[in-house]
Design a protein around this motif. Structure first.
Motif, PDB file in Angstrom:
ATOM      1  N   ASP B  54       0.819  -1.213   0.000  1.00 27.19           N
ATOM      2  CA  ASP B  54       0.000   0.000   0.000  1.00 27.19           C
ATOM      3  C   ASP B  54       0.854   1.264   0.000  1.00 27.19           C
ATOM      4  OD1 ASP B  54      -0.914  -2.337   1.338  1.00 27.19           O
ATOM      5  OD2 ASP B  54      -2.737  -1.295   1.944  1.00 27.19           O
ATOM      6  N   LEU B  55       2.019   1.192   0.672  1.00 28.52           N
ATOM      7  CA  LEU B  55       2.914   2.342   0.747  1.00 28.52           C
ATOM      8  C   LEU B  55       3.963   2.307  -0.360  1.00 28.52           C
ATOM      9  CD1 LEU B  55       3.419   2.238   4.600  1.00 28.52           C
ATOM     10  CD2 LEU B  55       2.191   3.999   3.333  1.00 28.52           C
ATOM     11  N   GLY B  56       4.339   1.109  -0.770  1.00 27.39           N
ATOM     12  CA  GLY B  56       5.414   0.975  -1.750  1.00 27.39           C
ATOM     13  C   GLY B  56       4.967   1.239  -3.173  1.00 27.39           C
ATOM     14  N   LEU B  57       3.754   0.832  -3.507  1.00 21.94           N
ATOM     15  CA  LEU B  57       3.326   0.970  -4.899  1.00 21.94           C
ATOM     16  C   LEU B  57       3.345   2.418  -5.383  1.00 21.94           C
ATOM     17  CD1 LEU B  57       2.195  -1.032  -7.201  1.00 21.94           C
ATOM     18  CD2 LEU B  57       0.169   0.364  -6.911  1.00 21.94           C
ATOM     19  N   GLU B 259      -7.403  -0.434  -2.934  1.00 23.80           N
ATOM     20  CA  GLU B 259      -7.138   0.958  -2.618  1.00 23.80           C
ATOM     21  C   GLU B 259      -5.825   1.048  -1.844  1.00 23.80           C
ATOM     22  OE1 GLU B 259     -10.199   2.852  -0.400  1.00 23.80           O
ATOM     23  OE2 GLU B 259      -9.442   4.847  -0.848  1.00 23.80           O
ATOM     24  N   ILE B 260      -4.973   1.987  -2.248  1.00 24.90           N
ATOM     25  CA  ILE B 260      -3.707   2.164  -1.543  1.00 24.90           C
ATOM     26  C   ILE B 260      -3.633   3.587  -1.030  1.00 24.90           C
ATOM     27  CG2 ILE B 260      -2.469   0.337  -2.739  1.00 24.90           C
ATOM     28  CD1 ILE B 260      -1.360   2.575  -4.577  1.00 24.90           C
ATOM     29  N   VAL B 261      -2.477   3.973  -0.512  1.00 27.04           N
ATOM     30  CA  VAL B 261      -2.376   5.284   0.123  1.00 27.04           C
ATOM     31  C   VAL B 261      -2.698   6.416  -0.850  1.00 27.04           C
ATOM     32  CG1 VAL B 261      -0.838   6.849   1.339  1.00 27.04           C
ATOM     33  CG2 VAL B 261      -0.723   4.411   1.780  1.00 27.04           C
TER      34      VAL B 261
END
Lengths: 207, 639
Positions: B54-57, B259-261
């Motif tokens: 979620d943070l890396g993408l 859904e990511i950050v």
């Protein structure tokens, strides 16, 4: 123009939740350059509606989405341009135009059909007995989110069936009304089958 | 046989995915991800991010390298993120090694594993990922059959605490140097040379630091005595790499299933910052300032929106208002996408009413609030940190913001700046209240202020690299004062746990001896240290004790200006003497102007003279004078 899209949700898309699926469809339309009607208000949202939430991990060959397009266009063009912009795991079966004032898809929905693909670990021996035992009950009360519920009256059909690959599977038709939604995993658990050892496929949404 | 094994691994992975939270983190197959034929490509690179998907993408650095590597027909690049704890448990239970998302190959089967190191709190996750990948953690234990393990990113500018775990570090911008590393690797692979020879060849590439080719001597009190090169290829210092001209932005960004950050298109409009805030690591290490042309940004936004379908575009830079064509860009974007409900976000705006005009032009949602970063609340402190934003200017900007319909203003401050007193902290309280008062007078009871007060951590390669981090006891007192001073339902306060600050402070200015501390902390269970719910402080303290080291030595010690700093063999492009002057000026409360109009010879031009482009903010000087200065630096750069 209001269209009803019948689509498949498979592969990695099976781990995309209801809200994320809505977002995925919004992006499909944006990539395709098809403008959607938006809701009014401070934070306008594209007007699309999914018929019924599919639990995480299930696959489906028959999901339904209603979308309100700003400009009318031939269905055949729409199928092509949407197909060109789908992410892996989404596939369109059919698109039809429906009247703007047709009832909300969530309201029109009555039942959903599921095919439960069993893994090799599941013992098939007692399954017909378990199916019969389930159907023989008049009422089956279980607890769902702190509430007692009868899952027997949510089941319209329950039977053994061969899946397309020739393997034994369980077929069920469950109520899918907004206030009374049957969940395949609850029925499997009652029959002593671990839902995580199965692959559950939604095969039809009956309107 | 090989293919059969792979499919078996894939089947097991599929079987555990329904058992973990957010399985979409681990499926791969996302739109715009690139899957190449594993069998036919000679060089395979795993790009690893030591935090969750979620943070890396959304990390733009990795997206750039993924794109560049995969453009080469002889290279494939696949991604890997840190599995969350539930997934890790399942992987261990089912003996699943850490695998790539694209083809689900174990990381140990790649030729090169490249880690992104954006910040220090992720160090233990690197160890954890190598462990899950069955790759020996210590570089010296790896042989010819193991992948080459390298790292880059902002936290690599002081590589020393992680020196034991990486074969090589990239210092600076990776766009060109990573391809050179691949070339060197390929040449080595087809030769009969051994692994040490590979490392020596890598060290010959400008901007590549191979820690095993250097030796560090310590004084009895623990300070570094000297750093020496052990091989002709190991240059002293290692100078960071930059690209003179920014390549066009990446537009085929991967669209996640979940859904990511940040679900948005991110386009870097400018790299670097001329402001010279003395606490700011990014502002010092990302020099010189390079802009992208408006047309290039417009074209990239257009393509990226078409390929992703995102509804939001973030225009990234360290100081968006300073992008010289910001007005033109914003006008063109809002005109071009007027009918498409596009959200354009513009982080890092300066505190001036012009910023409000720009945001207003974007007609974005007012829901998220308007963010300003004054960092300090007294003129004295603003002079010390070199961020001169007067209270009057801040209040005027706040007035403009509330007047244009926003009801929430987010204010970012830092406590723990050098020589900070309780009066300086009290001023933060007063300023928040003043801003809230301004809001009340305009939007009444709906006016809200969010005060985010983090704690300053001195960073390597900044003017504050010699200063002490504020004592945790002081920090607690200051936070107590803030809490009691800002007891107002319409003013929300958030702060950083002093334990997290301490951890960051040890690692930011650590030396080589910290490798064993990091190892012991990880060994006893520390990971995901940046996560509030993962408190491993006692494990870290124990790891220091085990290794006979004092955490205060790293965090709470003022360094003498002539001390050999553990990272002094790394040249960030900004000359240490310039940093020293800045440090001395800060003590005299002397401001340094924005260097856009006037050059203060920070060292960038002599270091990168040959790469100069007209779109840099550095004024082009007569070339002859730079050559002279270059020579002077050469003679003073010896360690």
């Amino acid at each position: 123009m209001r269209v009803r899209i019948n689509f498949e949700k498979t592969e990695a898309m099976r781990f995309t939740g209801h809200l994320d699926l809505q977002h995925a469809w919004m992006r499909v339309f944006r990539r395709a350059g098809i403008a959607l009607e938006h809701s009014q208000g401070f934070h306008p949202l594209p007007k699309i509606q999914l018929a019924s939430a599919l639990p995480l991990g299930y696959i489906s060959t028959a999901e339904i989405l209603d979308a309100w397009l700003i400009e009318s266009q031939p269905i055949i063009d729409l199928v092509k341009i949407l197909n060109d912009n789908l992410p892996p795991g989404l596939e369109i079966n059919s698109i039809e135009q429906i009247p703007l004032d047709a009832p909300k898809i969530q309201v029109a929905l009555k039942t959903a059909d599921y095919l439960v693909h069993l893994s090799s670990q599941t013992s098939l021996q007692n399954l017909p007995v378990k199916v019969a035992a389930f159907l023989a009950e008049a009422e089956i009360l279980i607890e769902r989110r702190g509430k007692r519920r009868d899952i027997r009256n949510l089941v319209e059909l329950l039977e053994m069936k061969n899946s397309s690959d020739g393997q034994q599977a369980i077929y069920m038709r469950l109520s899918a009304r907004e206030s009374a939604t049957g969940r395949p995993d609850e029925i499997l658990i009652w029959m002593g089958i671990d839902p995580f050892e199965t692959l559950i496929e939604r095969t039809t949404l009956n309107i | 046989m090989q293919a059969k094994l792979k499919s078996e691994l894939s089947i097991i992975i599929d079987s555990i995915l329904p058992l973990v939270q957010k399985p979409g983190r681990y499926t791969g197959g996302e739109l715009n991800s690139i899957v190449k034929d594993w069998g036919s490509i000679p060089t395979r690179v795993a790009l690893a991010f030591p935090d969750i998907y979620d943070l890396g993408l959304p990390n733009l650095g990795l997206a750039i390298l993924y794109d560049l590597l995969n453009k080469r027909p002889d290279v494939l690049a696949e991604r890997c993120y840190a599995p969350w704890l539930d997934m890790e448990d399942q992987m261990i239970k089912h003996s699943i090694p850490l695998f790539s998302l694209e083809t689900r190959h174990p990381l140990s089967e790649f030729n090169i594993i490249g880690f992104s190191l954006p910040y220090e709190m992720l160090f233990t996750n690197v160890l954890n990922m190598l462990h899950l990948a069955n790759v020996p953690l210590f570089a010296k234990e790896r042989n010819d059959l193991h992948p080459l393990v390298i790292a880059g990113g902002h936290a690599a500018y002081n590589p020393e605490p992680m020196h034991a775990f990486f074969d090589a570090f990239v210092i600076g911008e990776g766009e060109e140097v990573l391809l050179e590393i691949v070339n060197t690797y390929q040449a080595w692979k087809t030769s009969s040379m051994n692994r040490p020879e590979l490392l020596q060849n890598l060290a010959a590439i400008a901007g590549v630091y191979v820690p095993s080719l250097y030796h560090v001597n310590y004084m009895p009190d623990g300070r570094v005595e000297s750093i020496s090169s052990q091989h002709p290829n190991a240059s002293l210092p290692v100078t960071k790499r930059i690209v003179g001209k920014l390549p066009p932005p990446v537009t085929n960004l991967i669209v996640p299933y979940i859904e990511i950050v940040h679900d948005r298109v991110a386009i870097e409009i400018m790299r670097g910052c001329t402001r010279g805030c003395r606490f700011c690591h990014a502002g010092m290490i990302n020099r010189p300032v390079r802009e992208r042309p408006v047309d290039e940004i417009m074209a990239a936004v257009d393509v990226a929106l078409k390929t992703t379908g995102h509804q939001e575009v973030a225009l990234l830079s360290l100081s968006s208002s300073d992008y010289s064509h910001i007005q033109e860009l914003v006008d063109k974007l809002s005109e071009r996408y007027a009918s498409e409900h596009l959200v354009i976000s513009l982080p890092s705006l300066r505190i001036e009413s012009f910023s409000v005009d720009i945001m207003d032009r974007l007609k974005g949602s007012r829901l998220g609030g308007f963010t300003l970063a004054p960092e300090a609340a007294t003129d004295r402190m603003r002079e010390i940190i070199n961020k001169p934003v007067s209270t009057e200017q801040l209040l005027e900007t706040a007035r403009a913001i509330y007047n244009r319909g926003w009801t929430t203003i987010k204010l970012y401050f830092m406590i723990g700046h050098p020589s900070e007193t309780m009066e300086d902290v009290q001023a933060i309280i007063d300023l928040c209240k003043q801003v809230h008062q301004v809001g009340r007078s305009i939007v009444g009871g709906r006016a809200k202020v969010h005060a985010g007060v983090s704690t300053f951590v001195p960073k390597a390669h900044t003017p504050f690299q010699w200063t002490s981090c504020d004592d945790p006891g002081n920090v607690l007192e200051k936070q107590k004062l803030l809490r009691s001073g800002l007891r107002n339902p319409n003013i929300k306060l958030s702060w950083t746990d002093p334990k997290d600050t301490q951890m960051e402070a040890w690692l930011s200015r650590g030396d080589r001896r910290l490798s064993n501390v990091i190892f012991d902390a990880w060994k006893t269970g520390a990971k995901f240290d940046a996560w509030q719910d993962q408190d491993h402080h006692s494990k870290w303290l124990a790891a220091f004790t085990t290794n006979g080291l004092d955490p205060a030595f790293y965090a709470l010690r003022e360094r003498a200006l002539d001390e050999v700093l553990p990272w002094s063999h790394i040249n960030s492009g900004v000359h240490p003497r310039y940093l020293q002057t800045e440090y001395k000026w800060s003590r005299k409360r002397k401001l340094r102007e924005d260097c856009r109009e006037k050059c203060f010879a920070c060292g960038i031009m002599p270091n990168y003279n040959s790469l100069y482009q007209p779109n840099w903010y550095c004024p082009p000087p007569p070339k002859s004078s730079w050559r002279v200065r270059e020579k002077q630096h050469e003679s003073t750069d010896q360690l």
